[in-house]
Design an enzyme around this catalytic site. Structure first.
Site, mmCIF file in Angstrom:
data_model
loop_
_atom_site.group_PDB
_atom_site.id
_atom_site.type_symbol
_atom_site.label_atom_id
_atom_site.label_comp_id
_atom_site.label_asym_id
_atom_site.label_seq_id
_atom_site.Cartn_x
_atom_site.Cartn_y
_atom_site.Cartn_z
ATOM 1 N N ARG A 8 -11.963 45.661 30.174
ATOM 2 C CA ARG A 8 -12.471 44.874 31.300
ATOM 3 C C ARG A 8 -11.316 44.614 32.251
ATOM 4 O O ARG A 8 -10.164 44.961 31.964
ATOM 5 C CB ARG A 8 -13.040 43.543 30.815
ATOM 6 C CG ARG A 8 -12.037 42.728 29.975
ATOM 7 C CD ARG A 8 -12.577 41.382 29.581
ATOM 8 N NE ARG A 8 -11.779 40.723 28.576
ATOM 9 C CZ ARG A 8 -10.673 40.025 28.803
ATOM 10 N NH1 ARG A 8 -10.212 39.925 30.037
ATOM 11 N NH2 ARG A 8 -10.025 39.440 27.822
ATOM 12 N N LYS A 27 -11.141 46.115 16.465
ATOM 13 C CA LYS A 27 -9.706 46.379 16.559
ATOM 14 C C LYS A 27 -9.194 47.231 15.404
ATOM 15 O O LYS A 27 -8.249 47.999 15.558
ATOM 16 C CB LYS A 27 -8.950 45.053 16.655
ATOM 17 C CG LYS A 27 -9.180 44.354 17.988
ATOM 18 C CD LYS A 27 -8.404 43.063 18.078
ATOM 19 C CE LYS A 27 -8.449 42.510 19.501
ATOM 20 N NZ LYS A 27 -9.791 42.438 20.074
#
Length: 685
Positions: free
Chosen positions: A302, A126
């Site tokens: 995803r 991140k």
């Protein structure tokens, strides 16, 4: 800008689903509709799970622990080889964002239904992702995303950013390894807890820090890209209602969005996906502030749990899109061809106890069903995505989500009304769930009026967890259900064998008591109800607290009953939990709320209050993470004594009263079962 193509991706006729639960079942249904053969994988804990039963083939991966089964890359690849699977769909969670897994599939010549490994790596870290988004012109929340991870440096950065701050696992997701820190005094303890959770869940304990916006909304954009350079956004979802940073209720579209803001956020999301050469379904998550400013949080590389609300408002099947894009096909529509119709909600049904800090629950589902027709619901407006069925066991090893209830309406008000009716029609027994809590959320005035932010549950804690006053009509309905059951159980051809107060010459009054389960620190509230009737065919005459009701009950389908009190007929999902006549729990649910009352014969009432327990027992199966008190040390009520981990989340057990710990029965690292005595505790006299 990097671009990875899959234009030569082979078509496949056999698909392996490297996941479990409702997403595995959902992917199988879509694959079957496309003419593909489905292969399931399972752990020992899931040997008879629904996704295994529904698959064309199934392969055992290993023991119950996820790291030895669903996270075992070699075992999953070998399962694909054994069954001739040409592609693997990862679902969400487990290996769905694991770049090493994608590389292993590439090496084995197996198609991964998802983005390339490079795209996963770009968003998996991140801190690095924030830097790339900055370069791509995507707005960012102020924070620290650096490589240096010294405790003192992180503390200084938090002071620089200004409290409150949000600690987040650098490789995290799903709310794990995440804490809101309100002050410098609480920083170190929060950092230690985040690191433990992050290391356990992601094998990485690096942290990033962001400014915690006090009233933001969590709005995310569904993006989809193919290997031909096409990319679209399928509008947005509002996922602001969360607990422990995990979503509870989601809706699409986000309330209050202007067309300009929708387009601006959508284009920023597609820009973020293009920056990393993305292929497949992905979600770009933003924080939306009160002034309509939005900031990039992260990208989930995803399919998301909440993707069905997007499918409801667009009429598109995102799983089918995934499979076709993995086969090298272009996206089926362009941005201009996508339309938004109506409104949709998704409620996540968890095996957990909201009244006890959302502790995960285990057990066997003795009933799992929903009567759409009986509740007057349209099948094309209500969808239940579930990975469980009646008779299935809910274990401690995996995420406690049982199902997703998704509804659609012409507008937000209609969709919300449908959600409430569908929640009432959902019949779940054998395991404690959050269904009642979902009903309280969905009927809350602030939620109804779309006054949303990410601290909605905390902000309305007093009303969401308040002990509600039970209306006399509800008490009468519960009494009627208990009396009806008592009459059925005591019916006999001989009056001398009956135990319901039968008299030869006159109707006999049966006095019963109904009490609400007492919460800590509260006295038990008991209502005495007198019931009598002249014959089995006559209505019951119920008297309570100065009210008298004429009441009848008629069984409907399943556990549904029609209760009529003074001419007011209500359809209720109702059941008695327990055995015999002495003590039963009456559980009732309608479109307004869920009610639980203890039904007892008047001679079985116990007005006593149990004192603080001398032992503390495990509320769930799990692992002891840390002991927070010394043996013999004096503690005050509410002080933390022990930290447990279960279902990938930490739970702190506290002192039930002022006193001292006499002895711990377990040490850090030990596995405990639900109900195990954890420690001996001596309360002050």
């Amino acid at each position: 800008m990097t671009r990875t193509t899959q234009q030569n991706a082979p078509r496949f006729d056999t698909l392996l689903i490297a996941n479990r639960g409702e997403i595995a079942c959902r992917v199988m249904r879509t694959a079957r509709r496309m003419g593909l053969r489905s292969v399931a994988v399972y752990s020992d804990a899931d040997a008879d799970a629904r996704h295994v039963r529904e698959a064309d083939e199934a392969v055992r991966l290993g023991p119950a622990a996820a790291r030895e089964s669903y996270l075992n890359v070699e075992a999953v690849v070998e399962a694909a080889r054994r069954t001739g699977a040409g592609a693997i769909h990862p679902g969400y969670g487990f290996l769905s964002e694991n770049g090493a897994f994608v590389e292993a599939l590439d090496a084995a010549g197996i198609t991964f239904v998802g983005p390339p490994a490079a795209a996963i790596a770009a968003m998996g870290d991140k801190s690095a992702a924030k830097a790339r988004m900055h370069d791509a012109g995507v707005p960012l929340v102020p924070g620290y995303h650096g490589e240096a991870q010294d405790d003192a440096l992180l503390s200084d950065e938090a002071e620089r950013i200004g409290y409150p701050v949000l600690l987040k696992a650098s490789r995290g997701g799903g709310g794990k390894g995440m804490r809101v820190v309100e002050s410098g005094e609480a920083f170190q303890a929060a950092l230690d807890g985040c690191r433990r959770e992050s290391q356990a869940a992601f094998n990485d304990d690096r942290m990033l820090i962001e400014k915690y916006l006090t009233q933001p909304r969590h709005v995310e954009v569904q993006v989809f890209c193919d290997s031909h350079g096409n990319g679209v956004y399928l509008f947005e979802r509002d996922c602001s209602v969360q607990r422990r940073h995990q979503k509870v209720l989601e809706e699409a579209p986000a309330p209050g969005m202007t067309e300009d803001l929708r387009r601006e956020m959508g284009e920023a999301a597609v820009r973020a996906a293009r920056e990393i050469g993305y292929v497949g379904a992905g979600t770009v998550e933003f924080l939306l502030d009160a002034d309509q400013s939005f900031y990039f949080m992260e990208m989930n590389t995803r399919l998301q749990v909440e993707h069905p609300v997007t499918e409801m408002i667009t009429g598109q099947d995102l799983v089918e899109w995934q499979l076709r894009v993995a086969m090298g096909e272009p996206l089926p529509v362009t941005q201009d061809a996508l339309t938004l119709t109506g409104h949709s909600f998704e409620a996540r049904l968890y095996a957990e106890d909201p009244e006890h800090d959302f502790l995960p629950a285990t057990g066997t589902l003795t009933r799992f069903a929903m009567d759409l027709e009986g509740a007057g619901l349209e099948a094309d407006r209500v969808r239940l995505d579930s990975g469980v069925a009646t008779g299935d066991a809910v274990s401690m090893h995996y995420d406690p989500m049982l199902a997703k209830l998704i509804v659609h309406g012409d507008d937000r008000a209609q969709a919300l009304a449908t959600l409430n009716r569908a929640l009432a029609a959902l019949d779940v027994r054998g395991v404690v769930t959050n269904r009642g809590f979902l009903q309280r959320l969905a009927t809350h005035p602030a939620f109804r009026d779309a006054h949303l932010d990410t601290r909605f549950i905390e902000r309305h804690e007093d009303t969401l967890f308040a002990r509600p006053e039970t209306a006399p009509e509800d008490i009468a309905a519960a009494a009627l259900i208990g009396l009806h059951q008592l009459a059925r159980e005591s019916r006999s051809d001989s009056p001398w064998d009956r135990h319901d107060g039968f008299r030869l010459n006159a109707p006999h009054t049966i006095r019963i008591a109904l009490s609400e389960p007492a919460q800590e620190g509260d006295a038990e509230r008991v209502t005495v109800v007198e019931g009598k009737r002249t014959s089995d065919a006559s209505p019951w005459q119920l008297s309570l607290s100065g009210h008298t009701f004429a009441a009848t009950l008629a069984p409907l389908e399943g556990d549904a009953v029609a209760v009529t009190i003074d001419g007011h007929r209500r359809r209720i999902q109702a059941r008695l939990v327990g055995e015999g006549h002495e003590r039963n729990v009456v559980e009732m649910a309608d479109s307004r709320r869920e009610t639980r009352l203890i039904w007892r014969r008047i001679d079985a009432i116990d007005h006593g209050r149990q004192e603080a327990e001398s032992t503390l027992t495990a509320p769930m199966h799990g692992t002891v993470v840390a002991l927070l008190a010394e043996t013999g040390a004096r503690v005050e009520k509410g002080m933390p004594l022990m930290v447990m981990e279960a279902m990938k989340m930490e739970h702190t057990l506290t002192a039930p009263a002022d006193g001292h710990v006499e002895h711990f029965h377990f040490a850090a690292g030990d596995t405990v079962g639900q109900g195990d005595v954890l420690l001996e505790f001596a309360a002050d006299e």
